[in-house]
Structures are given as C-alpha cells and as structure tokens.
Write a protein that holds these residues in place. Structure first.
Motif, short mmCIF file in Angstrom:
data_model
loop_
_atom_site.label_atom_id
_atom_site.label_comp_id
_atom_site.label_asym_id
_atom_site.label_seq_id
_atom_site.Cartn_x
_atom_site.Cartn_y
_atom_site.Cartn_z
N GLU A 275 0.80 -1.38 -0.23
CA GLU A 275 -0.10 -0.14 -0.05
C GLU A 275 1.06 1.34 0.04
O GLU A 275 0.65 2.33 -0.69
CB GLU A 275 -0.85 -0.05 1.15
N LEU A 276 1.95 1.15 0.70
CA LEU A 276 2.86 2.66 0.82
C LEU A 276 3.47 2.65 -0.24
O LEU A 276 3.51 3.82 -0.94
CB LEU A 276 3.80 2.28 2.12
N GLU A 277 4.02 1.49 -1.13
CA GLU A 277 4.73 1.82 -2.33
C GLU A 277 3.76 2.18 -3.29
O GLU A 277 4.09 3.19 -4.38
CB GLU A 277 5.23 0.40 -2.94
N SER A 278 2.57 1.81 -3.50
CA SER A 278 1.55 1.97 -4.26
C SER A 278 1.18 3.53 -4.31
O SER A 278 1.01 4.37 -5.29
CB SER A 278 0.24 1.34 -4.29
N ALA A 279 1.04 3.95 -3.05
CA ALA A 279 0.78 5.36 -2.82
C ALA A 279 1.95 6.19 -3.23
O ALA A 279 1.70 7.36 -3.70
CB ALA A 279 0.52 5.73 -1.32
N LEU A 280 3.12 5.76 -3.11
CA LEU A 280 4.43 6.69 -3.34
C LEU A 280 4.55 6.70 -4.87
O LEU A 280 5.07 7.68 -5.36
CB LEU A 280 5.56 5.82 -3.03
#
Length: 418
Positions: A275-280
């Motif tokens: 989720e964090l990498e997708s948001a980044l």
C-alpha cells in the motif's frame, strides 16, 4: 429588457385610462345622499374620489393617534438591535460576560429572540457555564429549534458528554434532515464517544454540503479515517474496513499511513509495504516514505536498494534520507547510516533522525554521543531546541548542503523550485 417592459406597461395603462375616461364621460352616473334634511347630489366618480379622500384622512388620523406608542416601540427595537450588535462584538472579542448580558437584553425583542439567545448560550458555554448555556438553549429552542439542537450538542460535547450529544443528533441524522453544522457536531461527538461508524457516515453529507471548505473537511476526514483504522481490533476487521472505504479515501496519505502502521502491528508487513509503495508511485510523500522505512526487518537489502534508487529523484527529501538511515541501522551499515542521517538533520531536524543517529553511535560504541543524540530527540519532542554534537579533530566532514537538481515539466521546460 426591463426598460421595454416598463414602457409597454405604461402604454397599456395610458390606453386603459383613455378608454375609461371616454366611458365615464358618456355617463358619469348619479349619486343621491339624503340624511336628516341634508341632501347631497353628485356623480359616481366624485363619490369615489370623496370616499378615497375620507379613507386617507381616517388613516392619517389613526397614525397620528398611534404615533406616541409607535415611538416607544421603535425605540425598543433600535436599542435591542444595538445591544445585539454590541453583544456579538463582545463575543468575538472574548468578553463573554458582557456578551451574554447584552444578548439576553436583546432577546426581549421577539424578532431577535432566536439569534440573541443562541449567541448568549454560546457566550455562556465559552465561559464554562454549560448549565446556564443549556437553560438559555431551552428558551432559544422555541424560536430556532434546529439551531438550538445543534448548539446544545456542541455544549454537551464541550462539557465532556459526547454520548449525550450523539444521542441528541442521531434521530435527525437517521432521517437525513440534519443541518451541515449538525453533521459536523455528529462527527466530532461520534469520534469522542468511539462510535466511528457514525463518524464515517457523517463525512459524505458534510462533503456534499461544502460547509467546512476543502481544508476543514480534509482535516476532519483525516481524523475520522485514522481513528477508524487505529481502532481495528484484528487483521480481518482492518482489511474489511479498508476494502469498504471509497477509493478516494484509500488514497489519502494519512489513511494509507494509518493502515500500514496498523497492518504492521498485526504482522501483515507485505500488504502494508504494498500500500505504501503504491501510494508513493501515485504521489511522492515524505511522511509515507518514512513510514515505509520503519516497517519491520523483512527484505532489508532489497528495500535499501529501492530506496537508494528513489534518492536519485529526491535527493533533498529529509524523510527519504531518514528512511535510508534507519534501513542502514538495521543492516548495521554505520557509516552510510550516519551520512544519511546527518544530511537529513541538516535539511529538516527532527526527533526521529536524532533517535536514529543515536542508535548509530550506540552501535559504534560511542555512548557519550549516543546519549547526546537521545537528549536532542527528547528535546525536540518537548518542543525545545536541539544542540549539535561535538566533532573531534579526526571526524570526517560530511557535505550536508541541499543538492540542486533540474526538474522539467511534461513540455521539457525547467521548473523553478519554491
């Protein structure tokens, strides 16, 4: 267009008057009045004109007789309006006692009773006299029931009774007739009482009303979503809540960070990282990359390489440098960790960077420097100033100046950095 309408109306009136005059001139009529020997003969037109004059005279006499009483009423109305204005000014200036007194006096005029009592209740609530405020709202409810109900909920919430405020607004919320201010109070009361489902349900009508404005709504939405995700009791409930949220809310950086933090607490490191990498990838965020760097101890080498790849595009991001420093600490790469963390501190001093730098010095066996760094981290947490660490003569000086990079837009034109 309006001028043509008036001209057309005047032409029609003139035509009607001309035809009417000819019609009356042919036969003006005959009126005979006989009373106690008095005899009056006239035409119908003259009789109508006399009746109109008599009516105007009677109206004038009536107004002259009622003028003294009207003067008193006008004076009462003028003084009440003046007191309302002075009371509102005193309320804005923080003179709540004066405001309550003036507003209570202004409420004696029926036309101002509702607004004046509502403002007086707000003044009493700001003074901490919640009981007096509720008594005033009982009177205001007769003139402005919906506004009084919303303000009563606010007073109850300020008095530490969010459950009562929520119960007061719930019937109107279920019926969908709550005002925008009521939806806001419902969301805040639900947050305070732990009823996060109702708090989330209040977000949509608030957004549709536009009453809070973009910033105010975004701040409230962030509070509600973060509190909801933090309150998830287990991993299944967390995943269920996350999938039920609208797509726009799942893209908010604060919500993504809260979900990743809670998922990591339940041992779901990989979903949190995804989720964090997708948001980044959608939009770069210094806060999200810090949260990404603090997740667990899994696959540290690959994560370090990925973060160093991000550094090429974001060399001046203090959050990314902090994440790199933390990853290097976990890998016990003390030299690289120190370089990243000192550069992060030069760009944006923070408690997290000082704490990570203290871990570096502790890992290198320098207890004195570690203690100083820990003290700086604690000082920044308390809002105090941090003190730079002393450097020995053999210390290697690290260039901590921001790196200037050229950014271009989609047309290839260089973009100026603010």
């Amino acid at each position: 267009m309006k001028a043509w309408r008036w001209i057309l109306l005047l032409v029609i009136v003139a035509a009607l008057a001309a035809f009417g005059w000819h019609w009356v001139a042919e036969d003006p009529g005959y009126v005979l009045l006989r009373l106690r020997g008095w005899r009056v003969e006239t035409t119908v037109v003259a009789a109508v004109v006399l009746l109109l004059l008599a009516w105007a005279l009677l109206v004038l006499l009536w107004r002259l007789l009622g003028w003294p009483f009207g003067a008193l009423t006008r004076r009462h109305r003028r003084i009440s309006r003046q007191r309302l204005g002075e009371g509102l000014v005193a309320l804005m200036e923080g003179r709540h006692g004066d405001a309550e007194r003036d507003l209570q006096r202004a409420s004696r005029l029926d036309a101002l009773r509702g607004p004046a009592l509502l403002a007086a209740a707000e003044a009493a609530s700001r003074r901490g006299e919640h009981g007096r405020a509720l008594e005033t709202l009982d009177q205001a409810g007769q003139a402005a029931p919906r506004a009084a109900r919303v303000l009563r909920a606010r007073v109850l919430r300020r008095d530490g009774k969010p459950a009562e405020a929520l119960a007061l607004l719930a019937p109107e919320a279920d019926a969908g007739t709550l005002t925008p201010g009521g939806w806001r109070e419902l969301a805040l009361a639900a947050l305070a009482s732990g009823d996060l489902r109702r708090a989330r349900a209040a977000l949509e009508p608030l957004q549709q009303s536009g009453a809070l404005g973009p910033r105010g709504y975004a701040a409230l939405e962030e509070r509600v979503l973060v509190a909801s995700l933090d309150a998830a009791p287990d991993a299944a409930a967390l995943n269920t809540l996350w999938t039920q949220l609208p797509k726009a809310q799942r893209r908010l950086p604060a919500a993504v960070e809260a979900y990743a933090r809670r998922a990591a607490a339940f041992g779901m490191i990989l979903p949190a990282m995804d989720e964090l990498e997708s948001a980044l990838r959608r939009e770069w965020s210094s806060e999200l990359v810090q949260a990404w760097g603090a997740l667990g101890d899994e696959d540290l080498d690959a994560r370090l390489r990925r973060a160093e790849g991000w550094l090429d595009a974001h060399p001046n991001d203090a959050g990314l440098l902090l994440a790199l420093g933390r990853l290097c600490v976990k890998l016990k790469l003390w030299g690289k960790a120190r370089q990243y963390l000192e550069r992060s501190l030069a760009l944006a001093p923070g408690a997290g960077a000082w704490e990570a730098l203290a871990d570096v010095h502790a890992g290198q066996g320098d207890a004195a420097q570690a203690q100083r760094a820990y003290r700086n981290a604690l000082a920044l947490t308390r809002g105090e100033a941090a003190h730079p660490l002393p450097t020995g003569s053999a210390a290697v000086l690290i260039d901590t100046r921001p790196i200037a990079i050229e950014e271009r837009d989609e047309h290839g034109v260089p973009r100026l950095r603010p």
